[in-house]
Structure formats: structure tokens, C-alpha cells
Design a protein around this motif. Structure first.
Motif, PDB file in Angstrom:
ATOM      1  N   VAL A  53       0.840  -1.202   0.000  1.00  0.00           N
ATOM      2  CA  VAL A  53       0.000   0.000   0.000  1.00  0.00           C
ATOM      3  C   VAL A  53       0.877   1.255   0.000  1.00  0.00           C
ATOM      4  O   VAL A  53       0.558   2.246  -0.670  1.00  0.00           O
ATOM      5  CB  VAL A  53      -0.978  -0.018   1.195  1.00  0.00           C
ATOM      6  N   GLU A  54       1.989   1.204   0.727  1.00  0.00           N
ATOM      7  CA  GLU A  54       2.925   2.337   0.739  1.00  0.00           C
ATOM      8  C   GLU A  54       3.423   2.633  -0.680  1.00  0.00           C
ATOM      9  O   GLU A  54       3.452   3.791  -1.107  1.00  0.00           O
ATOM     10  CB  GLU A  54       4.099   2.013   1.652  1.00  0.00           C
ATOM     11  N   GLU A  55       3.794   1.581  -1.404  1.00  0.00           N
ATOM     12  CA  GLU A  55       4.281   1.777  -2.772  1.00  0.00           C
ATOM     13  C   GLU A  55       3.175   2.259  -3.703  1.00  0.00           C
ATOM     14  O   GLU A  55       3.425   3.073  -4.594  1.00  0.00           O
ATOM     15  CB  GLU A  55       4.918   0.490  -3.313  1.00  0.00           C
ATOM     16  N   VAL A  56       1.963   1.778  -3.506  1.00  0.00           N
ATOM     17  CA  VAL A  56       0.838   2.254  -4.311  1.00  0.00           C
ATOM     18  C   VAL A  56       0.611   3.745  -4.055  1.00  0.00           C
ATOM     19  O   VAL A  56       0.370   4.520  -4.984  1.00  0.00           O
ATOM     20  CB  VAL A  56      -0.438   1.429  -4.043  1.00  0.00           C
ATOM     21  N   GLU A  90       7.221   4.431 -13.384  1.00  0.00           N
ATOM     22  CA  GLU A  90       7.764   3.136 -13.798  1.00  0.00           C
ATOM     23  C   GLU A  90       8.548   2.475 -12.657  1.00  0.00           C
ATOM     24  O   GLU A  90       8.474   1.257 -12.483  1.00  0.00           O
ATOM     25  CB  GLU A  90       8.669   3.306 -15.031  1.00  0.00           C
ATOM     26  N   TRP A  91       9.270   3.258 -11.891  1.00  0.00           N
ATOM     27  CA  TRP A  91      10.020   2.729 -10.750  1.00  0.00           C
ATOM     28  C   TRP A  91       9.057   2.206  -9.688  1.00  0.00           C
ATOM     29  O   TRP A  91       9.248   1.124  -9.135  1.00  0.00           O
ATOM     30  CB  TRP A  91      10.938   3.795 -10.169  1.00  0.00           C
ATOM     31  N   GLU A  92       8.026   2.981  -9.393  1.00  0.00           N
ATOM     32  CA  GLU A  92       7.055   2.564  -8.381  1.00  0.00           C
ATOM     33  C   GLU A  92       6.321   1.302  -8.828  1.00  0.00           C
ATOM     34  O   GLU A  92       6.080   0.397  -8.024  1.00  0.00           O
ATOM     35  CB  GLU A  92       6.069   3.699  -8.073  1.00  0.00           C
ATOM     36  N   LEU A  93       5.967   1.221 -10.109  1.00  0.00           N
ATOM     37  CA  LEU A  93       5.306   0.022 -10.620  1.00  0.00           C
ATOM     38  C   LEU A  93       6.220  -1.196 -10.505  1.00  0.00           C
ATOM     39  O   LEU A  93       5.766  -2.294 -10.175  1.00  0.00           O
ATOM     40  CB  LEU A  93       4.874   0.226 -12.070  1.00  0.00           C
ATOM     41  N   LYS A  94       7.516  -0.999 -10.774  1.00  0.00           N
ATOM     42  CA  LYS A  94       8.472  -2.103 -10.637  1.00  0.00           C
ATOM     43  C   LYS A  94       8.556  -2.551  -9.180  1.00  0.00           C
ATOM     44  O   LYS A  94       8.608  -3.745  -8.887  1.00  0.00           O
ATOM     45  CB  LYS A  94       9.848  -1.695 -11.134  1.00  0.00           C
ATOM     46  N   GLN A  95       8.535  -1.603  -8.248  1.00  0.00           N
ATOM     47  CA  GLN A  95       8.567  -1.968  -6.837  1.00  0.00           C
ATOM     48  C   GLN A  95       7.293  -2.715  -6.436  1.00  0.00           C
ATOM     49  O   GLN A  95       7.358  -3.689  -5.678  1.00  0.00           O
ATOM     50  CB  GLN A  95       8.769  -0.725  -5.977  1.00  0.00           C
ATOM     51  N   ILE A  96       6.160  -2.276  -6.935  1.00  0.00           N
ATOM     52  CA  ILE A  96       4.895  -2.952  -6.644  1.00  0.00           C
ATOM     53  C   ILE A  96       4.934  -4.382  -7.183  1.00  0.00           C
ATOM     54  O   ILE A  96       4.577  -5.334  -6.483  1.00  0.00           O
ATOM     55  CB  ILE A  96       3.707  -2.160  -7.225  1.00  0.00           C
ATOM     56  N   ALA A  97       5.397  -4.538  -8.411  1.00  0.00           N
ATOM     57  CA  ALA A  97       5.488  -5.878  -9.007  1.00  0.00           C
ATOM     58  C   ALA A  97       6.445  -6.766  -8.221  1.00  0.00           C
ATOM     59  O   ALA A  97       6.167  -7.947  -7.998  1.00  0.00           O
ATOM     60  CB  ALA A  97       5.939  -5.770 -10.466  1.00  0.00           C
TER      61      ALA A  97
END
Length: 87
Positions: A41-44, A60-67
Motif C-alpha cells: 500500500v505504501e508503494e501504491v 515506472e520505478w514505483e510500478l516495478k517496486q509494486i510488481a
């Protein structure tokens, strides 16, 4: 767009996410699901901030962290489930 354009790009994205997943594979392994959920949730939230210009890292970085969190969390849960069953 044709699949010939999408497929190579998707392979690069998959490979980037996989490398990031491996790099962080040991992170939070002993933490409960609630901790994983809080980090997700923090990354979202950071993704949302990035999309509106209130966060330094690009979407893109945040999406990579979420994945990465999702991949490692799923792996941790599957491993725990397998261990619980004695397999």
C-alpha cells in the motif's frame, strides 16, 4: 500496435521486474502478511504521488517496486503453504 512491437518490450519489462525481484528476494521473508500489505500500500501511495508530481521517483520505478513486492510475497506465501503441508 502489432504483437511484434509489444512482445520485445514486454520481455524487457519482465526481465527488469525479475531482476529486481531476485535482488530483493530475502527482504521481509519473516514478516507477516500485514507487513507485506502495508509495504504494498505504501508503494501504491508513492505511485499515486508520482503520477501527480508529488514524489521524486517516476511511475515506472514505483510500478516495478509494486510488481517486486507482489512476486516475492506470492513466493513467500507459496513457500509457507508448501512447508505447512510438509511437501
Amino acid at each position: 500496435m502489432s504483437n511484434l512491437i509489444i512482445v520485445p518490450r514486454m520481455h524487457k519489462i519482465r526481465d527488469d521486474v525479475w531482476q529486481h525481484t531476485i535482488l530483493h528476494n530475502d527482504k521481509w521473508r519473516d514478516d507477516p502478511d500485514s507487513y507485506w500489505f502495508a509495504r504494498l500500500v505504501e508503494e501504491v501511495g508513492e505511485l499515486g504521488g508520482s503520477l501527480v508530481g508529488n514524489h521524486d521517483d517516476p511511475p515506472e520505478w514505483e510500478l516495478k517496486q509494486i510488481a517486486t513486492i507482489c512476486m516475492n510475497w506470492l513466493d513467500m506465501r507459496q513457500n509457507a503453504s508448501t512447508n505447512d503441508k510438509g511437501e
